[in-house]
Motif scaffolding. Sequence first.
Motif, PDB file in Angstrom:
ATOM      1  N   ARG A  64       0.835  -1.211   0.000  1.00 20.27           N
ATOM      2  CA  ARG A  64       0.000   0.000   0.000  1.00 20.27           C
ATOM      3  C   ARG A  64       0.869   1.260   0.000  1.00 20.27           C
ATOM      4  NH1 ARG A  64      -4.582   0.125   4.225  1.00 20.27           N
ATOM      5  NH2 ARG A  64      -5.951  -0.447   2.503  1.00 20.27           N
ATOM      6  N   TRP A  68       0.826   4.329  -2.612  1.00 22.81           N
ATOM      7  CA  TRP A  68       0.631   5.731  -2.205  1.00 22.81           C
ATOM      8  C   TRP A  68       1.722   6.623  -2.793  1.00 22.81           C
ATOM      9  CZ3 TRP A  68      -0.416   5.531   3.823  1.00 22.81           C
ATOM     10  CH2 TRP A  68      -1.721   5.059   4.046  1.00 22.81           C
ATOM     11  N   PRO A 163       0.197   2.724   6.736  1.00 21.32           N
ATOM     12  CA  PRO A 163      -0.480   2.047   5.614  1.00 21.32           C
ATOM     13  C   PRO A 163      -0.967   0.640   5.928  1.00 21.32           C
ATOM     14  CG  PRO A 163       1.902   2.032   5.279  1.00 21.32           C
ATOM     15  CD  PRO A 163       1.652   2.840   6.524  1.00 21.32           C
ATOM     16  N   ASN A 167      -5.701  -0.033   9.183  1.00 20.36           N
ATOM     17  CA  ASN A 167      -6.201   1.326   9.059  1.00 20.36           C
ATOM     18  C   ASN A 167      -7.222   1.497   7.943  1.00 20.36           C
ATOM     19  OD1 ASN A 167      -5.077   2.643  11.196  1.00 20.36           O
ATOM     20  ND2 ASN A 167      -3.229   3.284  10.108  1.00 20.36           N
ATOM     21  N   ASN A 168      -7.771   0.400   7.436  1.00 19.00           N
ATOM     22  CA  ASN A 168      -8.763   0.521   6.357  1.00 19.00           C
ATOM     23  C   ASN A 168      -9.968   1.357   6.798  1.00 19.00           C
ATOM     24  OD1 ASN A 168      -7.193  -0.947   4.650  1.00 19.00           O
ATOM     25  ND2 ASN A 168      -8.372  -2.851   4.829  1.00 19.00           N
ATOM     26  N   TRP A 170      -9.969   3.820   8.943  1.00 17.39           N
ATOM     27  CA  TRP A 170      -9.556   5.244   8.925  1.00 17.39           C
ATOM     28  C   TRP A 170      -9.626   5.781   7.493  1.00 17.39           C
ATOM     29  CZ3 TRP A 170      -6.294   8.650   6.642  1.00 17.39           C
ATOM     30  CH2 TRP A 170      -6.044   9.853   7.296  1.00 17.39           C
ATOM     31  N   LEU A 171      -9.147   5.009   6.557  1.00 19.07           N
ATOM     32  CA  LEU A 171      -9.138   5.471   5.155  1.00 19.07           C
ATOM     33  C   LEU A 171     -10.560   5.666   4.643  1.00 19.07           C
ATOM     34  CD1 LEU A 171      -6.238   3.211   3.865  1.00 19.07           C
ATOM     35  CD2 LEU A 171      -6.170   5.694   4.178  1.00 19.07           C
ATOM     36  N   ARG A 172     -11.470   4.790   5.064  1.00 17.60           N
ATOM     37  CA  ARG A 172     -12.879   4.948   4.640  1.00 17.60           C
ATOM     38  C   ARG A 172     -13.494   6.200   5.267  1.00 17.60           C
ATOM     39  NH1 ARG A 172     -13.097  -0.674   4.881  1.00 17.60           N
ATOM     40  NH2 ARG A 172     -13.712  -0.618   7.057  1.00 17.60           N
ATOM     41  N   PHE A 177      -8.148  12.051   2.302  1.00 20.66           N
ATOM     42  CA  PHE A 177      -6.748  11.611   2.247  1.00 20.66           C
ATOM     43  C   PHE A 177      -6.380  11.171   0.827  1.00 20.66           C
ATOM     44  CE2 PHE A 177      -3.670   8.111   2.399  1.00 20.66           C
ATOM     45  CZ  PHE A 177      -2.573   8.813   2.888  1.00 20.66           C
ATOM     46  N   GLU A 178      -7.229  10.323   0.237  1.00 18.17           N
ATOM     47  CA  GLU A 178      -6.917   9.857  -1.123  1.00 18.17           C
ATOM     48  C   GLU A 178      -7.198  10.936  -2.160  1.00 18.17           C
ATOM     49  OE1 GLU A 178      -8.543   6.034  -1.986  1.00 18.17           O
ATOM     50  OE2 GLU A 178      -7.312   5.075  -0.457  1.00 18.17           O
TER      51      GLU A 178
END
Length: 194
Positions: A64, A68, A163, A167-168, A170-172, A177-178
Motif C-alpha cells: 500500500r 501511495w 499504511p 487502518n482501512n 480510517w481510510l474509509r 486523504f486519497e
Amino acid sequence: MHTTTMDTLLARVRACQLCAAHLPHGPRPVLQAHADERILIAGQAPGRKVHASGVPFDDASGERLRAWLGITRATFYDPRQVAILPMGFCYPGTGRTGDLPPRPECAPAWRQPLLDHLPRLRLTLLLGQYALAWHLPGHQGTLTEAVRQWRDHGPALLALPHPSPRNNGWLRRNPWFEDELLPELRTRVARALA
Ligand code: SF4
C-alpha cells in the motif's frame, strides 16, 4: 566521507543489543540507509513477517505504501533514494491487540546520529503516531489532525496514517486523504527523487 561514517554507524546498529532483554524474538534491526538518500520513511517497527524476511515493508503495508508513493519496488529498495528508519528497528512482539509499540530505547540511541548522516534528504514521511511524536514534537493534536493539516508542515515533511490494513477503517472515514493528499504526496515524491 559520509558513506564511510554511515557504514560504520549501520554496523553498530546491526550489532545493537540495547533492549534485547525486552525483545521476545531477539534483536534483528531492519532498516535501510545511505548518505545519498532523498526521502526518509519514518515508520513504526517491523512486524513478524518483516522480522522473518529482514526486508522492510515486505508486507501488505509496504504494498500500500508503494502505491501511495507512486514508486516501484526497485526505487523503494534503492538505498540511494529511500531511507527506511522505523522508530524501533527490531520487532517488539505482539500484545493482546496487535504488535507492541516500538521499543522506547531505540530512537534516543540511534535516530539523531543516523539523521545527521542523511545530508541530502528532501522529504520526510511520518507513518503513524510514534514517528509524529518524534519528528513533530510541537504538534498538539491527533494524528488525523496532523495528516489533515499537511499544508502547515512545510514542503519537506508530510504526516501519513500507517499504511497497515488495520487502518482501512480510517481510510474509509477520511476520503480527503486519497482525494487531496495522495496527489500532493506523489508530486512531492517525484520532485524529491528528480
Ligand atoms: S530495537 Fe533498537 S535499541 Fe533495541 S536492540 Fe533493536 S536496534 Fe537496539
